[in-house]
Design a protein around this motif. Structure first.
Motif, PDB file in Angstrom:
ATOM      1  N   PHE A   1       0.846  -1.214   0.000  1.00  0.00           N
ATOM      2  CA  PHE A   1       0.000   0.000   0.000  1.00  0.00           C
ATOM      3  C   PHE A   1       0.877   1.258   0.000  1.00  0.00           C
ATOM      4  O   PHE A   1       0.556   2.236  -0.669  1.00  0.00           O
ATOM      5  N   ASP A   2       1.988   1.209   0.763  1.00  0.00           N
ATOM      6  CA  ASP A   2       2.902   2.363   0.781  1.00  0.00           C
ATOM      7  C   ASP A   2       3.411   2.641  -0.626  1.00  0.00           C
ATOM      8  O   ASP A   2       3.455   3.788  -1.084  1.00  0.00           O
ATOM      9  N   LYS A   3       3.785   1.560  -1.320  1.00  0.00           N
ATOM     10  CA  LYS A   3       4.337   1.702  -2.671  1.00  0.00           C
ATOM     11  C   LYS A   3       3.301   2.299  -3.632  1.00  0.00           C
ATOM     12  O   LYS A   3       3.641   3.060  -4.545  1.00  0.00           O
ATOM     13  N   GLN A   4       2.016   1.948  -3.397  1.00  0.00           N
ATOM     14  CA  GLN A   4       0.956   2.475  -4.265  1.00  0.00           C
ATOM     15  C   GLN A   4       0.644   3.943  -3.986  1.00  0.00           C
ATOM     16  O   GLN A   4      -0.112   4.577  -4.718  1.00  0.00           O
ATOM     17  N   GLY A   5       1.154   4.454  -2.845  1.00  0.00           N
ATOM     18  CA  GLY A   5       0.857   5.841  -2.487  1.00  0.00           C
ATOM     19  C   GLY A   5      -0.400   5.984  -1.639  1.00  0.00           C
ATOM     20  O   GLY A   5      -0.923   7.100  -1.487  1.00  0.00           O
ATOM     21  N   LEU A   6      -0.906   4.875  -1.087  1.00  0.00           N
ATOM     22  CA  LEU A   6      -2.036   4.957  -0.154  1.00  0.00           C
ATOM     23  C   LEU A   6      -1.434   5.303   1.205  1.00  0.00           C
ATOM     24  O   LEU A   6      -0.728   4.485   1.800  1.00  0.00           O
ATOM     25  N   LYS A   7      -1.691   6.542   1.665  1.00  0.00           N
ATOM     26  CA  LYS A   7      -1.023   6.981   2.907  1.00  0.00           C
ATOM     27  C   LYS A   7      -1.809   6.499   4.116  1.00  0.00           C
ATOM     28  O   LYS A   7      -3.018   6.784   4.219  1.00  0.00           O
ATOM     29  N   ILE A   8      -1.138   5.776   4.998  1.00  0.00           N
ATOM     30  CA  ILE A   8      -1.816   5.256   6.191  1.00  0.00           C
ATOM     31  C   ILE A   8      -1.060   5.756   7.404  1.00  0.00           C
ATOM     32  O   ILE A   8       0.133   5.471   7.554  1.00  0.00           O
ATOM     33  N   GLU A   9      -1.740   6.538   8.242  1.00  0.00           N
ATOM     34  CA  GLU A   9      -1.077   7.078   9.427  1.00  0.00           C
ATOM     35  C   GLU A   9      -1.611   6.359  10.664  1.00  0.00           C
ATOM     36  O   GLU A   9      -2.801   6.458  10.985  1.00  0.00           O
ATOM     37  N   LEU A  10      -0.738   5.611  11.324  1.00  0.00           N
ATOM     38  CA  LEU A  10      -1.159   4.831  12.498  1.00  0.00           C
ATOM     39  C   LEU A  10      -1.051   5.680  13.764  1.00  0.00           C
ATOM     40  O   LEU A  10      -0.302   6.656  13.807  1.00  0.00           O
ATOM     41  N   GLY A  11      -1.798   5.274  14.791  1.00  0.00           N
ATOM     42  CA  GLY A  11      -1.719   5.967  16.087  1.00  0.00           C
ATOM     43  C   GLY A  11      -2.223   7.396  16.010  1.00  0.00           C
ATOM     44  O   GLY A  11      -1.766   8.268  16.758  1.00  0.00           O
ATOM     45  N   ALA A  12      -3.171   7.664  15.102  1.00  0.00           N
ATOM     46  CA  ALA A  12      -3.700   9.027  14.925  1.00  0.00           C
ATOM     47  C   ALA A  12      -4.987   9.179  15.749  1.00  0.00           C
ATOM     48  O   ALA A  12      -5.977   8.498  15.477  1.00  0.00           O
ATOM     49  N   LYS A  13      -4.958  10.050  16.720  1.00  0.00           N
ATOM     50  CA  LYS A  13      -6.145  10.258  17.577  1.00  0.00           C
ATOM     51  C   LYS A  13      -6.911  11.476  17.070  1.00  0.00           C
ATOM     52  O   LYS A  13      -6.453  12.622  17.243  1.00  0.00           O
ATOM     53  N   VAL A  14      -8.047  11.227  16.433  1.00  0.00           N
ATOM     54  CA  VAL A  14      -8.844  12.323  15.877  1.00  0.00           C
ATOM     55  C   VAL A  14      -9.507  13.083  17.022  1.00  0.00           C
ATOM     56  O   VAL A  14     -10.162  12.490  17.875  1.00  0.00           O
ATOM     57  N   ARG A  15      -9.289  14.404  17.062  1.00  0.00           N
ATOM     58  CA  ARG A  15      -9.869  15.198  18.159  1.00  0.00           C
ATOM     59  C   ARG A  15     -11.092  15.969  17.697  1.00  0.00           C
ATOM     60  O   ARG A  15     -12.074  16.078  18.399  1.00  0.00           O
TER      61      ARG A  15
END
Ligand code: FAD
Ligand code: NAI
Length: 475
Positions: free
Chosen positions: A234-248
């Protein structure tokens, strides 16, 4: 008008419509009630799966994958396509046609099996002598009395607190299947199954997609060797995935959204996008059912409480699918539907929860059955592993689709297969072989000694099974 039935099924999703058909096959007089109507106001049986879930998402995954193949991969075969464009309207119309043909298919199956279908919202009214009364708010209100009831009312999308869906800028899985033009920037909250599948669709079509995931690890339910390989792709495809993101906080206007969140380092961040898909799980649905009228108990999540065989707290009422415990999967709902119909008929319906497959229809596909390595470790169960990469498989090389691997986990004492995990081409189809093997309690040696056709992707399952005994032939 009052009508009497042996069985009333409430909900015509994959759980309900299959239960109704099986009960009718077994000679019962069956009614199935479903509230869903399509945009033209016509009955649309098939539930979440058919209308806004499995089927339309796979239609869009196929269209967008075709586009991606043409754009990035046809060239390696010597095929030039010239000016390549995607007409989103045509893609959405095709998807709607696929859904409509499945709606019509279910109505045909009801007629064929003499299941009486009612299109309206069903509510329990009371317990009556020898059964239950259900009112149906349809064009013409009717009262149905059933000796046995199967509740198959499914699930609803879970919103973020203080962020209602408008399906224009803040999208549920419903709106995410109907975006009229490819957005420049798309945010997704939740890197679960829906986030990854629908995020992939719009990324392939050209959107800049960022997925914010609250947990620090990627796909914790998936075997971590497989999840790691998928993340790399997925990283190679450019699908950005941000882990540990706490939406406020999310501020949404007609022009777009700004998502304020804290990243995994504790830093305050904000993400701007034209639209956001919220895919943070689904919740069991009993809206409008009025379960209290018959004393039906729900658990703290709002799911109908059932035992291992789908019996609720009220004898004569059963519940199946997303509205009860267990994985929210269409095929799990279907199997429970068949099993319950057979139990009502006095037979021994059975669902083997250990061999229910899971699939994430991204590219590469992710599929598995049985236990993961991390689960076995947590349980303190001994195991042996054999892995085989698609890179070493002739058919995968001919397809030009080599990322990924197959991993077989077996019991070191008995050699029985405990789990099979796949990331790679056609993982969704390959996993079926593993399901069959596990259903028949095969050992890895059984699979290693079977003759598979060459060149096929299936050979990876044989080779991974050989690898359990450290004797893979092609790697
Ligand atoms: P549902 O399909 O939710 O059906 C319930 C039905 O009951 C609905 O038609 C509803 O209108 C009706 N209903 C509810 N209350 C009443 C009432 N009181 N009176 C009358 N009718 C009522 N699963 C997979 O296995 N594979 C996939 O690829 C997959 N993809 C998915 C993609 C998306 C985007 C989503 C959202 C889900 C996906 N799922 C997938 C999950 C799958 O859709 C569900 O697990 C499945 O639909 C559950 O079936 P069900 O019969 O329990 O309920
Ligand atoms: P999910 O449970 O798969 O994923 C939800 C994700 O959102 C999780 O990773 C979770 O940690 C994260 N999350 C939760 N709250 C969050 C927050 N506030 N901020 C950021 N991240 C947050 O649920 P999803 O994707 O909504 O799908 C629902 C269900 O539908 C699935 O569990 C599955 O059962 C079914 N489904 C199945 C498919 C398939 O079989 N291919 C496809 C799509 C859905």
């Amino acid at each position: 008008m009052e009508m009497h039935f042996d069985v009333i099924v409430i909900g015509a999703g994959p759980g309900g419509y299959i239960a109704a058909i099986r009960a009718a096959q077994l000679g019962m007089k069956v009614a199935c009630v479903d509230a869903w109507k399509n945009k033209d106001g016509k009955p649309a049986p098939g539930g979440t799966c058919n209308n806004i879930g499995c089927i339309p998402s796979k239609a869009l995954l196929q269209s967008s994958e075709n586009f991606e193949q043409a754009k990035h991969h046809f060239g390696t075969h010597g095929i030039s396509t010239g000016d390549l464009r995607m007409d989103v309207t045509t893609m959405l119309e095709r998807k709607n046609q696929v859904v409509k043909s499945s709606n019509e298919g279910i109505l045909y199956l009801f007629r064929k099996n003499k299941v009486q279908f009612f299109n309206g919202l069903a509510s329990f009214t009371r317990t009556v002598d020898g059964g239950f009364e259900v009112s149906v708010a349809a064009d013409e209100a009717v009262t149905l009395v059933g000796k046995q009831i199967i509740v198959a009312t499914g699930s609803n999308v879970r919103p973020l607190p203080n962020l209602p869906f408008d399906e224009r800028v803040v999208l549920s899985n419903d709106g995410a299947l109907d975006i009229a033009a490819v957005p420049d920037r798309l945010a997704v909250i939740g890197a679960g199954v829906i986030g990854l599948e629908l995020g992939s669709v719009w990324r392939r079509l050209g959107a800049d997609v960022t997925i914010l995931e609250g947990l620090p690890s990627f796909l914790p339910i998936v075997d971590q060797a497989i999840a790691k390989e998928a993340k790399k792709a997925f990283d190679k495809q450019g699908l950005k995935i941000e882990l540990g993101a706490k939406v406020r906080e999310v501020n949404a206007t007609e022009a777009g959204v700004t998502i304020h969140y804290t990243d995994s380092q504790g830093q305050t961040q904000s993400l701007q996008a034209d639209k956001v898909i919220v895919a943070i799980g689904r919740v069991p649905n009993t809206e409008g059912l009025n379960p209290a009228a018959v004393g039906l108990q729900l658990d703290e999540r709002g799911a109908v409480l059932v035992d291992d065989e789908c019996r609720t707290s009220v004898p004569g009422i059963w519940a199946i699918g997303d509205v009860v415990r267990g994985p929210m999967l269409a095929h799990k709902a279907e199997e429970e539907g068949v099993a319950v119909a057979e139990r009502i008929a006095g037979q021994h319906g059975h669902v083997d929860f250990n061999t229910i497959p899971n699939v994430i229809y991204t590219s590469p596909e992710i599929a598995w059955v049985g236990r993961t390595e991390q689960q076995l470790k947590e349980q303190g169960t001994a195991y042996r592993i054999g892995s085989f990469p698609f890179m070493a498989n002739g058919r995968a090389r001919a397809l030009g689709d080599t990322p990924g691997l197959v991993k077989v986990i077996a019991d070191p004492a008995t050699d029985e297969i405990l789990g099979v995990h796949v990331v790679g081409p056609q993982a969704s189809e390959l996993v079926a072989e593993a399901v069959i093997a596990m259903a028949f309690k095969a050992s890895s040696e059984d699979i290693a000694r079977i003759c598979f056709a060459h060149p096929t992707l299936s050979e990876t399952f044989k080779e991974a099974s050989l690898a359990v005994d450290k004797r893979a032939l092609n790697f």
